[in-house]
Design a protein around this motif. Structure first.
Motif, short mmCIF file in Angstrom:
data_model
loop_
_atom_site.label_atom_id
_atom_site.label_comp_id
_atom_site.label_asym_id
_atom_site.label_seq_id
_atom_site.Cartn_x
_atom_site.Cartn_y
_atom_site.Cartn_z
N GLN A 91 51.98 37.30 39.71
CA GLN A 91 53.15 37.33 40.57
C GLN A 91 52.92 38.16 41.83
O GLN A 91 53.80 38.27 42.68
CB GLN A 91 54.35 37.90 39.81
N SER A 92 51.74 38.75 41.94
CA SER A 92 51.45 39.67 43.03
C SER A 92 50.61 38.98 44.10
O SER A 92 49.74 38.15 43.80
CB SER A 92 50.69 40.89 42.49
N LYS A 93 50.85 39.32 45.37
CA LYS A 93 50.06 38.82 46.48
C LYS A 93 48.94 39.80 46.76
O LYS A 93 49.19 40.94 47.16
CB LYS A 93 50.94 38.63 47.72
N ASP A 142 30.85 45.11 42.26
CA ASP A 142 29.79 44.47 43.02
C ASP A 142 29.96 42.95 43.02
O ASP A 142 29.87 42.30 44.05
CB ASP A 142 28.43 44.85 42.44
N ALA A 143 30.23 42.40 41.85
CA ALA A 143 30.37 40.95 41.72
C ALA A 143 31.55 40.41 42.52
O ALA A 143 31.51 39.28 43.04
CB ALA A 143 30.52 40.58 40.24
N ALA A 144 32.61 41.21 42.63
CA ALA A 144 33.82 40.77 43.34
C ALA A 144 33.79 41.10 44.83
O ALA A 144 34.73 40.74 45.55
CB ALA A 144 35.06 41.41 42.70
N GLU A 166 41.10 37.83 40.46
CA GLU A 166 42.33 37.17 40.90
C GLU A 166 42.52 37.43 42.39
O GLU A 166 42.94 36.53 43.14
CB GLU A 166 43.53 37.68 40.11
N ALA A 167 42.20 38.64 42.83
CA ALA A 167 42.25 38.94 44.27
C ALA A 167 41.27 38.07 45.04
O ALA A 167 41.59 37.51 46.10
CB ALA A 167 41.95 40.42 44.51
N VAL A 213 37.10 45.33 31.70
CA VAL A 213 37.55 43.94 31.57
C VAL A 213 38.80 43.72 32.41
O VAL A 213 38.92 42.74 33.16
CB VAL A 213 37.83 43.59 30.09
N ALA A 214 39.75 44.66 32.31
CA ALA A 214 40.98 44.56 33.10
C ALA A 214 40.67 44.59 34.59
O ALA A 214 41.26 43.84 35.38
CB ALA A 214 41.93 45.69 32.71
N ALA A 215 39.75 45.46 35.00
CA ALA A 215 39.37 45.54 36.41
C ALA A 215 38.78 44.21 36.87
O ALA A 215 39.12 43.73 37.97
CB ALA A 215 38.37 46.67 36.62
N GLY A 216 37.92 43.63 36.06
CA GLY A 216 37.32 42.35 36.43
C GLY A 216 38.36 41.25 36.60
O GLY A 216 38.30 40.46 37.56
N ILE A 217 39.31 41.19 35.69
CA ILE A 217 40.35 40.17 35.78
C ILE A 217 41.16 40.33 37.06
O ILE A 217 41.39 39.37 37.81
CB ILE A 217 41.27 40.24 34.55
N CYS A 218 41.59 41.54 37.35
CA CYS A 218 42.40 41.79 38.54
C CYS A 218 41.62 41.55 39.83
O CYS A 218 42.14 40.94 40.78
CB CYS A 218 42.93 43.22 38.52
#
Length: 246
Positions: free
Chosen positions: A185-187, A118-120, A238-239, A230-235
Motif C-alpha cells: 500500500q506504500s509508494k 547490493d542486489a537491489a 518491492e521498491a 529476508v524482510a529487508a530483501g522483500i521491501c
C-alpha cells in the motif's frame, strides 16, 4: 592492519577490485571443490602467494565457520564512511535508496542485509556505531562480496542522521509487523530511506518518531515475523519493482 577473510565470493570480490590488498592465501589441502580451481588460476595470474593448510588449522582460524576451503590475509584499506559522506552520496543520486539497520547485532544478518542491498542497488547502508554487528570475517563471508561494494556508514547519532535525511527530502519508512498499513500500500518511488529494526526489539521508539510512514509485510502463514535480512530483501525489491514501472 591485517584482517583474515574467507569464502570464495568474498575473495573474488577483493581480487576483482583491489588484488593488491592480498598478503597471502591459504588453500585447503586435498580440496575437491572445483570452484576453487578457477579462483586459484586467477590468483596465480595476479602473483598472489598460495599456501596449503589443513582443515583443522583453517577451522581454528575461522572459529569453525564455513570457509569453503580458502582463507586470505588482507590489508584493511577500505574507506571508513562517516555521516558527512551521506551528503556526497545524496548529491550523486536523483532518487536515492538507503537502507538503515537499527540495532542489527548479528554479523550474519548484517552480511545478509548488505548482500540484499547490493542486489537491489541500494546507494548506502546506515547503522549506528553502537548496538550494531561488526563488519567482521563472518559478515563479509555472508555478504558474498557486497561488503566491498556497498558503502556502510556508521553514525554516532542515528536520530541526527534521520533529521539530515529529512532536510534532503528523503521519505523515511519504518517497518513493524504489528501495523495494518502494509508494504504494497506504500509508494516507494520517491527518495527513500527504509529502516529495519533489530532482531529482538525492532525499531527503537526514538527512531520510530522520525518515520514518515510505518509499514508491515503481510503474512499469510502461521509465523509471526521474518528474519531481518529476508524482510529487508522483500521491501527493497518491492521498491525496485515500483521504480522500474515509473
Amino acid at each position: 592492519m591485517i584482517r583474515i577473510i574467507y569464502g570464495i565470493h568474498t575473495i573474488q570480490a577483493i581480487l576483482k577490485r583491489n588484488p593488491q590488498r592480498f598478503l597471502d592465501i591459504y588453500l585447503l589441502k586435498n580440496h575437491k571443490n572445483h570452484r576453487l580451481h578457477q579462483l586459484i588460476q586467477q590468483l596465480d595470474k595476479n602473483g598472489i602467494v598460495i599456501k596449503i593448510a589443513s582443515r583443522q588449522w583453517m577451522d581454528k582460524k575461522t572459529d569453525g565457520a564455513v570457509h569453503q576451503g580458502i582463507i586470505a590475509r588482507v590489508y584493511t584499506t577500505e574507506i571508513q564512511f562517516q555521516e558527512n559522506d551521506l551528503l556526497v552520496i545524496l548529491a550523486q543520486q536523483t532518487t536515492p535508496l538507503l537502507l538503515i539497520l537499527d540495532g542489527v547485532i548479528d554479523p550474519h544478518n548484517l552480511g545478509a542485509c548488505l548482500r540484499c542491498a547490493d542486489a537491489a542497488g541500494v546507494h548506502a547502508v546506515i547503522v549506528p556505531k553502537k548496538r550494531t554487528a561488526p563488519l567482521n570475517a563472518t559478515a563479509q563471508k555472508v555478504a558474498s562480496g557486497a561488503a566491498e561494494t556497498v558503502p556502510l556508514i556508521r553514525v554516532t547519532n542515528l536520530a541526527r542522521t534521520l533529521r539530515l535525511l529529512k532536510m534532503h527530502n528523503l521519505w523515511i519508512i519504518g517497518t513493524d509487523n504489528e501495523v495494518d498499513h502494509d508494504l504494497y500500500q506504500s509508494k516507494l518511488t520517491k527518495p527513500l530511506a527504509l529502516i529495519m529494526g533489530g532482531e529482538n526489539k525492532g525499531m527503537r521508539s526514538l527512531t520510530r518518531k522520525y518515520c514518515d510512514e510505518i509499514i508491515s509485510i503481510p503474512m499469510a502463514g502461521t509465523v509471526f515475523s521474518l528474519n531481518v535480512s529476508v524482510a529487508a530483501g522483500i521491501c527493497l525489491f518491492e521498491a525496485v519493482r515500483q521504480r522500474n514501472r515509473k
